[in-house]
Scaffold this active site. Structure first.
Site, short mmCIF file in Angstrom:
data_model
loop_
_atom_site.label_atom_id
_atom_site.label_comp_id
_atom_site.label_asym_id
_atom_site.label_seq_id
_atom_site.Cartn_x
_atom_site.Cartn_y
_atom_site.Cartn_z
N GLY A 178 0.67 -1.25 0.03
CA GLY A 178 0.05 0.06 -0.04
C GLY A 178 0.54 1.34 0.02
N HIS A 198 1.57 0.65 -13.51
CA HIS A 198 2.18 -0.76 -13.64
C HIS A 198 3.43 -0.31 -13.62
CE1 HIS A 198 2.78 -4.66 -15.46
NE2 HIS A 198 3.72 -4.03 -16.25
N MET A 233 -3.95 -7.48 -7.05
CA MET A 233 -3.45 -8.72 -7.75
C MET A 233 -4.67 -9.30 -8.41
SD MET A 233 -0.50 -8.03 -7.58
CE MET A 233 0.46 -9.52 -8.20
N GLU A 266 6.97 5.86 -8.89
CA GLU A 266 5.41 5.69 -8.95
C GLU A 266 4.55 6.58 -8.05
OE1 GLU A 266 4.19 1.68 -8.22
OE2 GLU A 266 6.15 0.84 -9.25
N ASP A 321 -3.25 -4.63 -18.65
CA ASP A 321 -2.09 -3.44 -18.70
C ASP A 321 -2.24 -3.01 -20.12
OD1 ASP A 321 -1.29 -3.90 -15.98
OD2 ASP A 321 0.07 -5.45 -16.64
N ASN A 343 1.60 2.86 -2.55
CA ASN A 343 0.81 3.91 -3.66
C ASN A 343 -0.53 4.28 -2.79
OD1 ASN A 343 2.21 4.29 -6.46
ND2 ASN A 343 2.35 2.04 -5.87
N ILE A 402 -7.64 -9.59 -11.25
CA ILE A 402 -8.00 -8.96 -12.72
C ILE A 402 -9.56 -8.69 -12.76
CG2 ILE A 402 -8.24 -9.39 -15.25
CD1 ILE A 402 -5.54 -11.15 -14.95
N LEU A 403 -9.70 -7.52 -12.89
CA LEU A 403 -11.22 -7.26 -12.82
C LEU A 403 -11.96 -7.73 -13.91
CD1 LEU A 403 -10.84 -3.44 -12.16
CD2 LEU A 403 -11.10 -5.33 -10.48
#
Ligand code: GRF
Length: 193
Positions: free
Chosen positions: A20, A114, A95, A179, A150, A22, A97-98
């Site tokens: 966390g 990313h 982690m 980032e 991505d 970011n 994938i939607l």
């Protein structure tokens, strides 16, 4: 990307799975005087994610969602995004994938960071692959989330130079630092404030 800002502060949700850092930089930015958004809800698929402590410390609501059944997990998340009137979503080390269905429910309002210069090095283990290929530069990218991993429109990127003795670990550290700079800028740029 749809412009969202009216006269009120936008309401953001950040999805995490781990550290966390970011999330922390996004919260910090949102607390600046002139910021036009606030982080309302943190979602984690991992009950042990360290990032949850950052939510707690900042008194931000968080929700841990069990992803064993992806469909019901996503329904639960969507229900909560609606409940908390979330305007946009930032994936920050999330982690999972939607699904297409999930994305279509929040079309144009989900962004991700990313750790590579997309479209190069999509997916996992980017730093290892970058070094193996003797790249001279790497970096990070904030992009729109689409159903292809991505692959959505690039919002902002920043480059770093790779040193001779660079290791995946030292590169990860160097990139993580940038980032934290560009994710808030990517939010700002995307939602036009
Ligand atoms: C970051 O390197 C990000 O680019 C990637 O996952 C990592 C998350 O780190 N998608 P943190 O949890 O924000 O510290």
């Amino acid at each position: 990307m749809e412009k969202l800002n009216g006269n009120r502060k936008l309401r953001a949700s950040v999805f995490i799975s781990g550290r966390g850092t970011n999330l922390n930089s996004i919260i910090k930015f949102s607390k600046k005087k002139k910021s036009l958004f606030e982080v309302i809800l943190v979602i984690s698929n991992n009950s042990k994610a360290k990032g949850l402590n950052i939510a707690k410390k900042n008194k931000i609501k968080y929700l841990i969602v069990n992803y064993k059944n992806k469909n019901s997990a996503e329904n639960k998340v969507l229900k909560n995004l609606k409940k908390y009137r979330i305007d946009f979503v930032c994936l920050a080390g999330f982690m999972k994938i939607l699904s297409k269905n999930f994305i279509s429910n929040f079309k144009g309002k989900i962004i991700n960071i990313h750790p590579s210069l997309l479209p190069k090095y999509k997916g996992l283990n980017t730093h290892e692959r970058v070094i193996m290929n003797n790249e001279k530069f790497s970096g990070c990218t904030v992009h729109e989330v689409t159903s292809k991993l991505d692959s959505g429109k690039i919002i902002i990127q920043k480059k770093v130079k790779i040193k001779k003795m660079e290791t995946p670990r030292s590169l990860a550290k160097k990139i993580l630092k940038i980032e934290h700079e560009i994710y808030p800028l990517g939010i700002k740029k995307t939602f036009n404030f």
